[in-house]
Design a protein around this motif. Structure first.
Motif, PDB file in Angstrom:
ATOM      1  N   THR A 195      42.309  -9.116  28.656  1.00  0.00           N
ATOM      2  CA  THR A 195      43.026  -8.628  27.485  1.00  0.00           C
ATOM      3  C   THR A 195      43.221  -9.785  26.523  1.00  0.00           C
ATOM      4  O   THR A 195      43.224 -10.953  26.915  1.00  0.00           O
ATOM      5  N   PHE A 196      43.360  -9.451  25.260  1.00  0.00           N
ATOM      6  CA  PHE A 196      43.423 -10.455  24.198  1.00  0.00           C
ATOM      7  C   PHE A 196      44.658 -10.190  23.338  1.00  0.00           C
ATOM      8  O   PHE A 196      44.979  -9.036  23.030  1.00  0.00           O
ATOM      9  N   TYR A 197      45.337 -11.273  22.931  1.00  0.00           N
ATOM     10  CA  TYR A 197      46.520 -11.098  22.099  1.00  0.00           C
ATOM     11  C   TYR A 197      46.844 -12.395  21.370  1.00  0.00           C
ATOM     12  O   TYR A 197      46.341 -13.468  21.704  1.00  0.00           O
ATOM     13  N   ASP A 202      37.978  -9.521  22.278  1.00  0.00           N
ATOM     14  CA  ASP A 202      36.809 -10.392  22.383  1.00  0.00           C
ATOM     15  C   ASP A 202      36.835 -11.513  21.334  1.00  0.00           C
ATOM     16  O   ASP A 202      35.794 -11.988  20.894  1.00  0.00           O
ATOM     17  N   ARG A 203      38.045 -11.953  20.938  1.00  0.00           N
ATOM     18  CA  ARG A 203      38.173 -13.018  19.936  1.00  0.00           C
ATOM     19  C   ARG A 203      38.896 -14.241  20.503  1.00  0.00           C
ATOM     20  O   ARG A 203      39.561 -14.975  19.776  1.00  0.00           O
ATOM     21  N   LYS A 204      38.757 -14.478  21.794  1.00  0.00           N
ATOM     22  CA  LYS A 204      39.396 -15.630  22.435  1.00  0.00           C
ATOM     23  C   LYS A 204      39.061 -16.932  21.691  1.00  0.00           C
ATOM     24  O   LYS A 204      37.903 -17.207  21.376  1.00  0.00           O
ATOM     25  N   GLY A 205      40.108 -17.702  21.386  1.00  0.00           N
ATOM     26  CA  GLY A 205      39.924 -19.000  20.746  1.00  0.00           C
ATOM     27  C   GLY A 205      39.794 -18.946  19.245  1.00  0.00           C
ATOM     28  O   GLY A 205      39.797 -19.996  18.582  1.00  0.00           O
ATOM     29  N   ILE A 208      44.549 -15.563  22.504  1.00  0.00           N
ATOM     30  CA  ILE A 208      44.515 -15.896  23.924  1.00  0.00           C
ATOM     31  C   ILE A 208      43.864 -14.757  24.719  1.00  0.00           C
ATOM     32  O   ILE A 208      44.023 -13.584  24.384  1.00  0.00           O
ATOM     33  N   GLU A 209      43.155 -15.154  25.766  1.00  0.00           N
ATOM     34  CA  GLU A 209      42.611 -14.182  26.720  1.00  0.00           C
ATOM     35  C   GLU A 209      43.367 -14.316  28.032  1.00  0.00           C
ATOM     36  O   GLU A 209      43.611 -15.425  28.507  1.00  0.00           O
ATOM     37  N   PRO A 214      50.849  -7.234  25.177  1.00  0.00           N
ATOM     38  CA  PRO A 214      50.381  -6.305  26.209  1.00  0.00           C
ATOM     39  C   PRO A 214      50.917  -6.644  27.596  1.00  0.00           C
ATOM     40  O   PRO A 214      50.907  -5.809  28.492  1.00  0.00           O
ATOM     41  N   THR A 215      51.401  -7.885  27.755  1.00  0.00           N
ATOM     42  CA  THR A 215      51.967  -8.320  29.030  1.00  0.00           C
ATOM     43  C   THR A 215      53.418  -7.867  29.203  1.00  0.00           C
ATOM     44  O   THR A 215      53.985  -8.007  30.287  1.00  0.00           O
TER      45      THR A 215
END
Length: 269
Positions: free
Chosen positions: A261-263, A238-241, A252-253, A183-184
């Motif tokens: 954002t998460f990816y 919402d699944r960081k880590g 990663i968040e 997304p970055t």
């Protein structure tokens, strides 16, 4: 914030519950949630039949028999519940529409609103919105033409309601994950193959989310088992880590345009 799948789920359920019914009473507990003097607002919609409920982007439109339209945007933290007074959640209610013994409760409307407009006023209010991503008329060629005019980070573009209506923080992350694109990433660095994959992933993710009732945690009525089921099967949001379901790497968040954002740093390229 509820996005397209959540609002489409609400639309379907509301048509099942209140379409064709008359608003027997109206209660406004927070004047800032409406756009008119409360007395005028109540008198205009009370005893009106709700003909149908439609959706445009993240908005719901309640079509009333007198030609007026209630335009709802839940914004951040807003949700709805339908049921009797005894079933009502123990939450602060900003607006209540009554349909006999059952009521439609609008909860968490601190930023959201329920405004009353004419047809022409609604069209003006929503005129800035981009195309509906799940519309059969919105083809991959349409998507490629629109994204060709955009620059900057992909995440920021996906959140732009003038680009495409209805996609927000959760589904932009899920779509990028499904397409295996960061997304970055800058849009100018994504080739046509990647852009076409984004279109396919957008269709797939939104349809899957709708099939599973979106990600909101609060049921729409007592016994509602569908609403919110998508949260259990989300891939990155919402699944960081946690471990990536595709490659096992750690999710990663990151903050992009003041949005979380998460990816997956490994399988999203």
């Amino acid at each position: 914030m509820p996005e397209l799948p959540e609002m489409e789920n609400y639309k379907i359920l509301l048509n099942e519950k209140i379409a064709g019914q008359i608003i027997t009473d109206v209660q406004v507990n927070r004047e800032k949630s409406i756009n008119l003097n409360p007395t005028l607002f109540i008198n205009t919609i009370k005893q009106q039949k709700v003909l149908n409920i439609s959706r445009r982007g993240k908005h719901l439109l309640f079509q009333l028999q007198n030609g007026q339209i209630l335009l709802l945007h839940l914004m951040l933290g807003g949700w709805m519940f339908y049921g009797t007074e005894a079933e009502k959640p123990k939450r602060t209610v900003q607006i209540r529409l009554s349909f006999g013994q059952n009521h439609l409760y609008f909860i968490g409307l601190r930023l959201g609103y329920l405004h009353l407009y004419s047809q022409s006023e609604v069209e003006k209010e929503l005129s800035h919105l981009g195309p509906e991503p799940l519309s059969n008329d919105f083809t991959v060629n349409d998507f490629l033409l629109r994204i060709k005019k955009k620059h900057g980070r992909l995440k920021t573009t996906m959140l732009d309601q003038e680009f495409i209506a209805g996609i927000g923080n959760c589904y932009s992350a899920e779509i990028c994950f499904d397409a295996k694109i960061l997304p970055t990433k800058d849009i100018d660095d994504i080739n046509d193959v990647g852009r076409s994959q984004l279109y396919q992933s957008m269709k797939f993710v939104l349809q899957e989310a709708l099939k599973h009732g979106g990600y909101l945690e609060n049921p729409f009525y007592n016994g509602d088992k569908l609403t919110g089921s998508f949260y259990k099967i989300r891939k990155v949001y919402d699944r960081k880590g946690e471990a990536c379901t595709r490659c096992g790497a750690t999710i990663i968040e990151e903050m992009i345009s003041s949005r979380k954002t998460f990816y997956c740093p490994n399988c999203q390229k």
